[in-house]
Design a protein around this motif. Structure first.
Motif, mmCIF file in Angstrom:
data_model
loop_
_atom_site.group_PDB
_atom_site.id
_atom_site.type_symbol
_atom_site.label_atom_id
_atom_site.label_comp_id
_atom_site.label_asym_id
_atom_site.label_seq_id
_atom_site.Cartn_x
_atom_site.Cartn_y
_atom_site.Cartn_z
ATOM 1 N N GLU A 187 0.834 -1.213 0.000
ATOM 2 C CA GLU A 187 0.000 0.000 0.000
ATOM 3 C C GLU A 187 0.862 1.252 0.000
ATOM 4 O O GLU A 187 0.543 2.246 -0.661
ATOM 5 C CB GLU A 187 -0.924 -0.011 1.222
ATOM 6 N N GLU A 194 2.198 1.593 -3.470
ATOM 7 C CA GLU A 194 1.132 2.051 -4.368
ATOM 8 C C GLU A 194 0.825 3.529 -4.152
ATOM 9 O O GLU A 194 0.653 4.292 -5.118
ATOM 10 C CB GLU A 194 -0.121 1.215 -4.136
ATOM 11 N N SER A 213 1.265 6.523 -6.869
ATOM 12 C CA SER A 213 0.059 7.246 -7.290
ATOM 13 C C SER A 213 0.296 8.753 -7.317
ATOM 14 O O SER A 213 -0.532 9.504 -7.836
ATOM 15 C CB SER A 213 -1.099 6.933 -6.335
ATOM 16 N N TRP A 235 3.624 -6.125 -8.656
ATOM 17 C CA TRP A 235 4.458 -4.930 -8.441
ATOM 18 C C TRP A 235 5.899 -5.170 -8.874
ATOM 19 O O TRP A 235 6.560 -4.256 -9.368
ATOM 20 C CB TRP A 235 4.410 -4.517 -6.975
#
Length: 772
Positions: free
Chosen positions: A366, A369, A373, A427
């Protein structure tokens, strides 16, 4: 005089009025103060509380009397001031009514005898009488009131003893979950104890007031401590029961088991360490036993309360019990399922550890990510272009990719990865694609930036049509990629939403082929004009990209030729001569047309340089023979850029011919066996050059004389060696070892040393200086 007396009377009247006003105010205040205190002293109380209040008032009045003399004196001073100034205050009668008549000395008596002497008519006299009467009443009733006070203290002592008995009640020793009843019982005792403490405080205050030393209620402190211990125990039981019932009844998904563990530790420490052994009983022992049991199973509770447990982990935990998982499961239901038993602890701990491990991996993913982002590519304008852009510095992005790749590799190596392997591998692929794409992007961008400038010239496009077509396709794709990057900005969508990597790989292959064609093209130009090998690709391309402009070669001539700084253009495309770095100009014997391929006409310039130097070399030889004057012959060299004389010679030719003349004359002297006399004449020639240097010369001429003197001094040393060696044969090694110049009538020059012989190459050298 009458005027002054009038003014004096006005002042006296004003002073009299002012003093009268002050005296009246002070007498009124004093009269009120004495009257109010006198009223308090006239009471004759019969109860203990009122008597202590009366005694306190009497003490206050006695303290007031000690400071009263100062007040009375200040009043008398006001009246004395009026008498000294010749007038009597209107308030004299008022003074006598409040204070009585003054003494023979004019003062006021403040002792008790004054009241008897004056008959007690003034306020002050009545006040003194009241004080004496109050003192007598206090003395007469003090012993009786103290007896009453001690009786009340005894009653309080009995009440405290009753409290102690209530605190020893058996109901407070037995543990019960109905703690509200015991806490209410203790609160009632506490209220009664507080009332008794308040009463003791009051009685002690009265006792101090009446006789100065307070008595002690010996059981009060014991009662206070016993109540505190009992109340603290049952408040702890209340807190524990509330906590346990809430924690065990609430679904595990809604409680914080860590907080529960901390509170259990705190309660156990508080009960075990802070409770006095004297007050330990069944209730406290039971509480400690329950807390110990809870602490023993706390590891299991912590595992079951792990917020990272997901349905699949709960299914593995509940599998032996046969119960399906739902969010309503609590510690109470877990207890009923006997999950606290030792046979379930290993599987619970294992699933909790797996859940925590997977949660850490998920948190890592997370975090990765979230970072990507927000991570964007930045672009900037290419050089001076307003419509062409390139990728800006990506060092931070590359570093971020490397850091996250290390994190992903750590995740893949974790023994808890099985539950999130798909996301981790996804990933891993994305970061690998991003890293490869950035590497390939930078390679393509570097080549594209280099070639973009080259293929912006029409001459290059014309000469390399196939390479131009291939580059234009790459340019189209690369420009489109930059445009998408400006719109998307985010790194991952830019790279993953289109086959960017494959496009860049194809572009790399195409650009490599373009580079190869470009290298082959440049090689053909260098083969046609080998001096182009002295130029870098960029320098050669700058010439080839502007073939319509012959003067584009000017900045690069020094690398192609030894000392041609620039060419002289008779017109835009006709070269008529050359200029050295020192400013010497040499006209070509034949002009060169600077048209067509640059390598062709530069080759013609090279031949013109050689032929022109040959021509000037021949002229130098002939002129030397004609003038028969060495200094005059040397001065025929060009004296500057503005020297347009057709007879001026390049310094290079004079140096070469001068060396040839010395070689010929030396060999003639050797053959004629007259080297000593030739040495003497040569020294004379050197002296002539020295004298010429001391004269007025142009910079070019001075440079030429300087070079010749260096060569001549070396030649002199050679001649001295030959003389010392008695050389009589031109084949003697002492002579053949020297560097010798020979020329012929056609202007040809050769250079020999021992057995080596080479022709003069006629490379233009200009007028350079020499050190040796």
């Amino acid at each position: 005089m009458e005027f002054l007396l009038g003014k004096l009377r006005e002042v006296q009247e004003g002073a009299q009025m002012r003093l009268t006003k002050i005296a009246r105010g002070r007498l009124d205040r004093l009269s009120h103060s004495l009257s109010s205190r006198m009223k308090l002293l006239q009471e004759r109380p019969t109860t203990l509380s009122r008597f202590t209040e009366f005694a306190q008032n009497l003490n206050n009045v006695l303290s007031f009397i000690r400071g009263l003399e100062t007040v009375l004196t200040s009043v008398e001073e006001i009246f004395a001031l009026g008498e000294r100034n010749g007038f009597t205050l209107e308030e004299t009668t008022r003074r006598d009514a409040v204070l009585g008549e003054p003494t023979a000395s004019g003062g006021i008596r403040t002792d008790a005898s004054r009241s008897a002497d004056t008959g007690g008519s003034s306020v002050y006299d009545r006040f003194i009488t009241a004080v004496e009467s109050a003192k007598e009443y206090r003395s007469a009733n003090l012993e009786d009131m103290l007896d009453r006070l001690h009786d009340e203290l005894d009653e309080v002592e009995d009440s405290v003893q009753s409290l102690m008995e209530l605190l020893a009640a058996s109901q407070l020793d037995s543990y019960t979950t109905d703690y509200d009843e015991n806490l209410g019982y203790l609160r009632n005792i506490e209220e009664e104890q507080q009332e008794l403490e308040s009463r003791v405080t009051t009685l002690s205050t009265w006792e101090v007031l009446l006789e100065g030393t307070p008595s002690e209620v010996t059981l009060m402190e014991s009662a206070r401590k016993a109540l505190r211990e009992r109340k603290e125990l049952w408040m702890t039981i209340e807190r524990w029961e509330s906590l346990r019932q809430h924690t065990f009844a609430t679904p595990l998904c809604n409680i914080n088991i860590q907080d529960f563990s901390k509170e259990v530790d705190e309660l156990f420490t508080k009960t075990y360490s802070k409770l006095h052994p004297k007050y330990m009983n069944n209730a406290s022992e039971t509480l400690l036993d329950q807390l110990r049991e809870t602490k023993q199973i706390m590891p299991v509770l912590l595992h079951l309360g792990n917020k990272d447990l997901r349905p699949e982990h709960w299914s593995a935990i509940l599998a032996p019990t046969g119960r399906p998982y739902d969010t309503s499961i609590s510690l109470e239901s877990a207890k009923q399922l006997r999950l606290f038993d030792i046979q379930y602890r290993e599987v619970i701990a294992e699933q909790s550890e797996i859940a925590s491990g997977e949660a850490r991996l998920t948190a890592t993913l997370e975090s990765i990510e979230e970072t990507w982002s927000e991570t964007e590519f930045n672009v900037k304008a290419l050089r001076h272009y307003a419509d062409k852009f390139i990728l800006d510095d990506v060092s931070d992005i590359v570093q971020l990719v490397e850091e996250h790749q290390l994190l992903i590799q750590g995740c893949l190596a974790s023994r808890f990865v099985s539950g999130v392997r798909g996301e981790v591998e996804a990933w891993d692929r994305s970061l690998s694609i991003l890293a490869n794409t950035i590497d390939e992007w930078l390679n393509v961008q570097g080549s594209w930036m280099y070639l973009e400038y080259i293929f912006s010239f029409d001459d290059i496009k014309t000469q390399l049509p196939a390479a131009t077509s291939a580059f234009q396709q790459v340019d189209k794709d690369f420009t489109s990629l930059i445009s998408r990057t400006q719109e998307t900005r985010l790194c991952m969508p830019t790279v993953l939403n289109a086959p960017v990597l494959q496009m860049l790989l194809d572009a790399t292959a195409a650009l490599d082929d373009v580079q190869r064609q470009l290298e082959e093209y440049l090689e053909t130009k260098r083969a046609a004009f080998p001096r182009f090998y002295f130029l870098s690709n960029d320098e050669l391309l700058s010439i080839l990209s502007d073939v319509r402009n012959p003067k584009a070669v000017q900045p690069h001539l020094r690398k192609c030729f030894e000392n041609i700084k620039s060419l002289i253009f008779a017109s835009d495309d006709v070269v008529s001569g050359m200029v050295s770095a020192e400013g010497e100009t040499v006209a070509f014997h034949t002009n060169v047309a600077a048209r067509g391929n640059v390598e062709v006409w530069l080759r013609a310039v090279e031949m013109a340089m050689i032929n022109s130097l040959k021509h000037h070399m021949k002229r130098a030889i002939n002129l030397y023979k004609t003038l028969n004057n060495r200094i005059g012959w040397i001065l025929s060299a060009q004296n500057g850029p503005k020297d347009t004389s057709p007879n001026s010679l390049p310094a290079q030719c004079i140096q070469a011919v001068d060396m040839g003349v010395w070689t010929g004359e030396t060999e003639a002297a050797i053959a004629g066996n007259n080297l000593p006399s030739y040495l003497a004449s040569y020294l004379t020639s050197i002296d002539g050059c020295v004298k010429a240097v001391r004269g007025e010369l142009s910079p070019l001429q001075r440079a030429l004389f300087g070079t010749l003197l260096v060569l001549n001094v070396h030649n002199r040393d050679v001649l001295e060696t030959l003389v010392e060696g008695a050389v009589t044969n031109v084949k003697d090694f002492k002579w053949t070892v020297q560097l010798r110049y020979y020329y012929d009538a056609a202007g040809g020059v050769s250079i020999e040393q021992v057995n080596a012989k080479c022709a003069y190459s006629y490379e233009y050298l200009g007028s350079v200086r020499r050190l040796v």
